[in-house]
Design a protein around this motif. Structure first.
Motif, short mmCIF file in Angstrom:
data_model
loop_
_atom_site.label_atom_id
_atom_site.label_comp_id
_atom_site.label_asym_id
_atom_site.label_seq_id
_atom_site.Cartn_x
_atom_site.Cartn_y
_atom_site.Cartn_z
N MET A 13 -9.38 -1.79 90.76
CA MET A 13 -8.02 -1.60 91.27
C MET A 13 -7.49 -0.20 90.93
O MET A 13 -6.86 0.44 91.77
CB MET A 13 -7.09 -2.67 90.71
N THR A 14 -7.77 0.28 89.73
CA THR A 14 -7.27 1.61 89.36
C THR A 14 -7.90 2.69 90.23
O THR A 14 -7.23 3.63 90.63
CB THR A 14 -7.52 1.91 87.87
N ASP A 15 -9.18 2.55 90.56
CA ASP A 15 -9.83 3.54 91.43
C ASP A 15 -9.26 3.48 92.84
O ASP A 15 -9.09 4.52 93.49
CB ASP A 15 -11.34 3.29 91.48
N LEU A 16 -8.95 2.29 93.29
CA LEU A 16 -8.35 2.14 94.62
C LEU A 16 -6.97 2.79 94.66
O LEU A 16 -6.62 3.45 95.64
CB LEU A 16 -8.27 0.65 94.98
N ALA A 17 -6.20 2.65 93.60
CA ALA A 17 -4.88 3.30 93.53
C ALA A 17 -5.01 4.82 93.57
O ALA A 17 -4.24 5.50 94.24
CB ALA A 17 -4.14 2.86 92.26
N VAL A 18 -6.01 5.36 92.88
CA VAL A 18 -6.25 6.80 92.90
C VAL A 18 -6.59 7.26 94.31
O VAL A 18 -6.02 8.25 94.80
CB VAL A 18 -7.39 7.19 91.91
N HIS A 19 -7.49 6.57 94.98
CA HIS A 19 -7.89 6.95 96.34
C HIS A 19 -6.74 6.84 97.33
O HIS A 19 -6.67 7.60 98.29
CB HIS A 19 -9.09 6.12 96.81
N ALA A 20 -5.85 5.89 97.10
CA ALA A 20 -4.72 5.68 98.02
C ALA A 20 -3.50 6.52 97.64
O ALA A 20 -2.54 6.58 98.40
CB ALA A 20 -4.35 4.21 98.05
N ASN A 21 -3.54 7.15 96.47
CA ASN A 21 -2.39 7.95 95.99
C ASN A 21 -1.12 7.12 95.89
O ASN A 21 -0.05 7.55 96.33
CB ASN A 21 -2.16 9.17 96.89
N ILE A 22 -1.23 5.92 95.35
CA ILE A 22 -0.06 5.05 95.21
C ILE A 22 0.04 4.53 93.78
O ILE A 22 -0.93 4.56 93.03
CB ILE A 22 -0.09 3.87 96.20
N THR A 23 1.23 4.04 93.44
CA THR A 23 1.43 3.48 92.11
C THR A 23 0.66 2.17 91.98
O THR A 23 0.38 1.50 92.97
CB THR A 23 2.92 3.21 91.83
N ARG A 24 0.36 1.82 90.75
CA ARG A 24 -0.32 0.55 90.51
C ARG A 24 0.54 -0.63 90.95
O ARG A 24 0.04 -1.62 91.47
CB ARG A 24 -0.69 0.44 89.03
N SER A 25 1.86 -0.49 90.78
CA SER A 25 2.77 -1.55 91.21
C SER A 25 2.73 -1.74 92.73
O SER A 25 2.67 -2.87 93.22
CB SER A 25 4.20 -1.19 90.77
#
Length: 172
Positions: free
Chosen positions: A72-84
């Motif tokens: 999930m953290t890698d997906l957030a990085v790739h999407a440039n969005i907050t974890r929330s």
């Protein structure tokens, strides 16, 4: 104190470096292009697949990942969005049956997002219209040389934020 748009040379540590007229023109053209392009992509994906552009981006990223899964953290990085924001999107897509979450055996706090067969089908169904919208929005308007330069410039701008900003979205 300088008025908004004042480009006089007298700047102090507390005054912003105002954009000059040409810079304002470039900034406004950029904002208009980004806003209109994002709207066009969102409308296309809502019409073709019933999903927002953000969801398509997440699902397509998972479709390209090994075994259709990412932390999930890698997906957030790739999407440039907050974890929330990612967690909210994942909850909605999980309820729709497009993804599932698996726990990480090496890190009990970590989770994997996994694309389901239904999610993969949705991506395959939405991809042709999406790529057509991207092609019409960017590549059909630019020469190959302009497109290459555009990519370089976008990378330069994004890299500046990644190098200098500790408050990146996925760290929040």
């Amino acid at each position: 104190m300088a008025a908004v748009g004042d480009t006089g040379d007298a700047t102090t540590a507390t005054e912003p470096r105002w954009l000059d007229e040409k810079e304002q023109e470039i900034w406004r053209a950029y904002r208009q292009a980004v806003d209109l392009f994002e709207d066009a992509l969102d409308r296309q994906l809502q019409g073709d697949a019933g999903i927002p552009h953000l969801y398509y981006g997440l699902l397509s990223r998972l479709s390209e990942a090994p075994r259709h899964r990412m932390r999930m953290t890698d997906l957030a990085v790739h999407a440039n969005i907050t974890r929330s924001r990612l967690s909210h999107a994942m909850t909605r897509m999980e309820k729709s049956g497009w993804i599932r979450r698996d726990t990480c055996s090496s890190d009990r706090r970590g989770q994997f997002a996994v694309l389901t067969d239904e999610g993969a089908l949705l991506v395959r169904r939405a991809a042709p219209g999406h790529v057509d919208a991207v092609r019409r929005g960017i590549f059909d308007r630019l020469t190959p040389e302009q497109a290459a330069r555009f990519g370089e410039l976008c990378g330069l701008i994004a890299g500046g934020f990644r190098d200098e900003d500790d408050d990146l979205p996925w760290r929040r």
